[in-house]
Design a protein around this motif. Structure first.
Motif, PDB file in Angstrom:
ATOM      1  N   HIS A 252     -65.227  -7.155  14.194  1.00  0.00           N
ATOM      2  CA  HIS A 252     -66.207  -6.741  14.972  1.00  0.00           C
ATOM      3  C   HIS A 252     -67.098  -5.436  15.009  1.00  0.00           C
ATOM      4  N   ARG A 253     -66.002  -4.412  14.727  1.00  0.00           N
ATOM      5  CA  ARG A 253     -66.440  -2.967  14.745  1.00  0.00           C
ATOM      6  C   ARG A 253     -67.166  -3.080  13.290  1.00  0.00           C
ATOM      7  N   LYS A 254     -66.872  -3.689  12.309  1.00  0.00           N
ATOM      8  CA  LYS A 254     -67.476  -3.296  10.849  1.00  0.00           C
ATOM      9  C   LYS A 254     -68.486  -4.221  10.790  1.00  0.00           C
ATOM     10  N   PHE A 255     -68.711  -5.421  11.362  1.00  0.00           N
ATOM     11  CA  PHE A 255     -69.697  -6.437  11.095  1.00  0.00           C
ATOM     12  C   PHE A 255     -70.399  -6.858  12.252  1.00  0.00           C
ATOM     13  N   GLY A 256     -69.707  -7.236  13.319  1.00  0.00           N
ATOM     14  CA  GLY A 256     -70.199  -7.979  14.288  1.00  0.00           C
ATOM     15  C   GLY A 256     -70.697  -9.448  13.718  1.00  0.00           C
ATOM     16  N   ARG A 257     -71.989  -9.714  14.374  1.00  0.00           N
ATOM     17  CA  ARG A 257     -72.741 -10.739  13.783  1.00  0.00           C
ATOM     18  C   ARG A 257     -73.803 -10.378  12.976  1.00  0.00           C
ATOM     19  N   ASN A 258     -73.927  -9.093  12.325  1.00  0.00           N
ATOM     20  CA  ASN A 258     -74.881  -8.555  11.510  1.00  0.00           C
ATOM     21  C   ASN A 258     -75.029  -9.397  10.429  1.00  0.00           C
ATOM     22  N   LEU A 259     -76.456  -9.367  10.237  1.00  0.00           N
ATOM     23  CA  LEU A 259     -76.950 -10.250   9.035  1.00  0.00           C
ATOM     24  C   LEU A 259     -77.088  -9.464   7.603  1.00  0.00           C
ATOM     25  N   GLN A 260     -76.771 -10.044   6.604  1.00  0.00           N
ATOM     26  CA  GLN A 260     -76.709  -9.355   5.321  1.00  0.00           C
ATOM     27  C   GLN A 260     -78.055  -9.415   4.731  1.00  0.00           C
ATOM     28  N   ASP A 261     -78.725  -8.148   4.675  1.00  0.00           N
ATOM     29  CA  ASP A 261     -80.068  -7.878   4.172  1.00  0.00           C
ATOM     30  C   ASP A 261     -81.223  -9.082   4.535  1.00  0.00           C
ATOM     31  N   ARG A 262     -81.156  -9.353   5.657  1.00  0.00           N
ATOM     32  CA  ARG A 262     -82.044 -10.284   6.042  1.00  0.00           C
ATOM     33  C   ARG A 262     -82.590 -10.140   7.492  1.00  0.00           C
ATOM     34  N   PHE A 273     -74.263 -13.788   7.008  1.00  0.00           N
ATOM     35  CA  PHE A 273     -73.586 -12.632   7.834  1.00  0.00           C
ATOM     36  C   PHE A 273     -73.069 -11.638   6.791  1.00  0.00           C
ATOM     37  N   GLN A 274     -73.064 -10.239   7.177  1.00  0.00           N
ATOM     38  CA  GLN A 274     -72.220  -9.419   6.511  1.00  0.00           C
ATOM     39  C   GLN A 274     -70.929  -9.776   6.382  1.00  0.00           C
ATOM     40  N   VAL A 275     -70.300 -10.501   7.164  1.00  0.00           N
ATOM     41  CA  VAL A 275     -68.862 -10.570   6.937  1.00  0.00           C
ATOM     42  C   VAL A 275     -68.514 -11.597   5.880  1.00  0.00           C
ATOM     43  N   GLU A 276     -69.597 -12.436   5.792  1.00  0.00           N
ATOM     44  CA  GLU A 276     -69.448 -13.232   4.678  1.00  0.00           C
ATOM     45  C   GLU A 276     -69.647 -12.879   3.355  1.00  0.00           C
ATOM     46  N   SER A 277     -70.518 -11.992   3.306  1.00  0.00           N
ATOM     47  CA  SER A 277     -70.801 -11.054   2.139  1.00  0.00           C
ATOM     48  C   SER A 277     -69.452 -10.315   1.660  1.00  0.00           C
ATOM     49  N   TYR A 278     -69.009  -9.626   2.892  1.00  0.00           N
ATOM     50  CA  TYR A 278     -67.864  -8.893   2.481  1.00  0.00           C
ATOM     51  C   TYR A 278     -66.611  -9.887   1.879  1.00  0.00           C
ATOM     52  N   LEU A 279     -66.471 -10.659   2.663  1.00  0.00           N
ATOM     53  CA  LEU A 279     -65.367 -11.638   2.101  1.00  0.00           C
ATOM     54  C   LEU A 279     -65.593 -12.105   0.659  1.00  0.00           C
TER      55      LEU A 279
END
Lengths: 403, 206
Positions: A252-262, A273-279
């Motif tokens: 949550h701290r790293k990504f939350g529900r933040n979107l990736q470049d959009r 989501f950023q978390v998807e991109s990270y994974l």
């Protein structure tokens, strides 16, 4: 070292397999006429144990610490990784003036057998067939890994290790060492570990293995011969596993529900989501350095680990009359190897009145906390090792004489 | 990595004096490890500790002591009989849920047990209750009733009676004044119960 450039030139899993034999570090050969007996009832040999050392062995050979790596770790603990170029996984722990002080200790770290960074594993050539082992490689156990390490310690002329230290799967090895070779270990430090793999642990590993085996390029484990590359399966396995190493607060701290470049969701299945991109990044970078079959074998070794079962179902029996000093460390947010598992080991050690310390470190970073910057953890490890050194009457520095 | 020095408490000197050099000791409720550090340094004791507060445990282990996080009420049951020469419970008995069970474990795990506790029969406590009608707070019992950890306070007389009832032998006893000095009175007597701030007892099972 031409490490980073090496990575960019690797285009196939076949090249990676070939590269592993040229990696830096030292190697011990276990000869065919003295093969390594395995739990499975067969033996392995000839075999190679790839390892690295830091610091200097003292004249009495009493200052050696064996550091055991985790599932996807390797022996490049305190130096840049030869394939990825990234810092060693424990550079913040092993070094001058650090908790595992290389001015004082001689540190040994070996790639586990079954692995893929130089020690013999399923991507190596089976001398019986002249082809890569693949699934013909015998299923190995944590005890087998330790047996290979014992050969290495013998080879280095060390009767007794000052300490065996490891996190996660490394903790399993630290426990196995203490249980099987109590007279050869002064101290054992299992970090973020357990005395057995739980049903949940096995379940997650099975998801990873199924992902690999479901990749059509896996070819029943014969991808090296067939020129295919099960990188998608291995990458999914890594993605799943990686989630289990973190915690929700950390994610949550790293990504939350933040979107990736959009600015909004795409109403599709791209990495919104950023978390998807990270994974996805975690998955795809992992396959550049790891072998799919090795992943199957090492996860299996962890699944089979059950120290109590080896001792009539009573964990305390594994440590009867143990002279080993233990320090167990767990992390509050680790739900993969939770504190309750460490506490079970502590109870078993208390039942035999063993010398044990147990610390739970407050951290919200999940299982991976033992690989991250956790000052409290470092303080505890540092204090424990210094206390042990005092009891073992180990000089402060390799050449010095005082304690 | 400098650590703060452990905090020394007045009663600990008398507790430490009861421990034979070179023995195996378990300190239950070892706090930040002051007693264990002292015993290791002065008496070459092979010491272990149990502490309920994680901060205390971490400080102890960082200081090189063998300490685990645990609770006297639940975690003593794990230990085998006669595992230690001494099991020490200093100023902790009154904070346990089941002091009787804890005492039994102490004399089972240790060939000897050393127990110290604040004496609720001390004259200052008696006077506060008598004249003010309020839960007493004293130097030995500084916390208000709603914040204290002490849920099973007793007097020296109460303790002596319980020990007798449980068949626990009192080998030695001391009543200490507020500065931790032993009073020249019989530790199990009425005077000790009136003027002693703290009771320290060396026990063994019958």
């Amino acid at each position: 070292m031409t490490t980073a450039t090496t990575l960019s030139t690797i285009s196939s899993v076949q090249e990676l397999a070939a590269l592993r034999h040229r990696l830096p570090g030292r190697r011990l050969t276990i000869p065919a006429d003295e093969p390594l007996p395995l739990d499975r009832g067969v033996s392995l040999g000839p075999a190679t144990v790839a390892y690295t050392t830091y610091g200097t062995l003292n004249a009495k050979r009493s200052n050696a610490i064996l550091v055991c790596h985790a599932l996807t770790g390797d022996h490049y603990a305190a130096e840049p990784h030869p394939i990825t170029g990234k810092p060693g996984w424990w550079e913040q722990v092993i070094g001058k003036g650090l908790p595992i002080d290389i001015d004082r200790f001689f540190v040994i770290c070996a790639n586990v057998i079954g692995g893929c960074m130089g020690s013999t594993g399923p991507s190596d050539i089976n001398p019986a067939t002249g082809k890569p082992y693949g699934l013909d490689f015998p299923v190995i156990t944590i005890a087998d890994m330790v047996r290979a390490q014992v050969r290495l310690i013998d080879h280095l002329g060390i009767d007794k290790l000052f300490a065996v230290i490891g996190g996660s799967m490394g903790a399993m090895q630290a426990l196995q060492w203490a249980a099987d070779y109590p007279e050869r270990v002064f101290a054992s430090v299992p970090i973020a570990g357990a005395a057995h793999h739980t049903a949940q642990n096995i379940a997650f590993h099975e998801v990873g293995r199924q992902a690999i085996m479901a990749d059509p390029e896996w070819r029943g484990g014969r991808y090296l011969e067939e020129g295919t590359d099960p990188r998608r399966g291995l990458s999914v396995a890594r993605m799943t596993a990686h989630v289990t190493y973190l915690s929700e607060p950390a994610l949550h701290r790293k990504f939350g529900r933040n979107l990736q470049d959009r600015s909004g969701v795409s109403f599709g299945f791209d990495a919104d989501f950023q978390v998807e991109s990270y994974l996805r990044h975690q998955g795809s970078s992992f396959v550049d350095r790891f072998d799919a079959n090795a992943y199957l074998y090492i996860t299996r070794a962890m699944d089979y680990f059950d120290l109590a079962a080896e001792h009539g179902g009573v964990l305390a029996n594994a440590f009867q009359d143990t002279p080993v000093r233990f320090c167990l460390i767990s992390f509050t947010s680790d739900w993969l190897f939770p504190t309750t598992e460490s506490r079970k080991i502590v109870h078993a050690l208390n039942a035999v009145a063993a010398n044990v310390s147990f610390v739970e470190v407050e951290s919200d970073k999940g299982h991976d906390s033992f690989l991250l910057d956790e000052p409290e953890f470092f303080r505890v490890l540092d204090g424990f090792l210094k206390g042990c050194a005092e009891h073992a009457k180990l000089p402060v520095s390799v050449t010095g004489s005082g304690t | 990595m400098a650590e703060a020095q452990p905090t020394w408490r007045a009663d600990l000197a008398q507790v430490a004096a009861m421990v034979a050099p070179g023995s195996r000791v378990l300190d239950v409720g070892c706090g930040d490890g002051a007693l264990l550090t002292h015993l290791a340094r002065e008496k070459e004791v092979d010491g272990r500790g149990i502490e309920i507060k994680q901060s205390g445990v971490n400080a102890c282990v960082a200081r090189g002591l063998s300490v685990i996080q645990g609770d006297a009420d639940t975690d003593l049951a794990d230990y085998p009989d006669d595992a230690f020469d001494y099991v020490i419970l200093s100023l902790t008995l009154q904070a346990t849920r089941d002091p009787k069970a804890v005492l039994l474990d102490l004399v089972r795990i240790g060939r000897r047990a050393i127990v110290s506790f604040p004496n609720f029969g001390q004259w200052r406590v008696r006077l506060r209750l008598l004249f003010h009608g309020r839960m007493p707070t004293t130097p030995a019992l500084p916390d208000a009733w709603w914040s204290t950890q002490n849920i099973h306070l007793c007097t020296i007389a109460d303790f002596v009676e319980l020990a007798a009832e449980m068949g626990i032998v009192i080998e030695r006893g001391l009543a200490l004044d507020a500065s931790g000095q032993p009073l020249r009175v019989g530790a199990a007597g009425r005077l000790a119960n009136l003027i002693g701030e703290t009771g320290v007892f060396l026990l063994r099972k019958d």
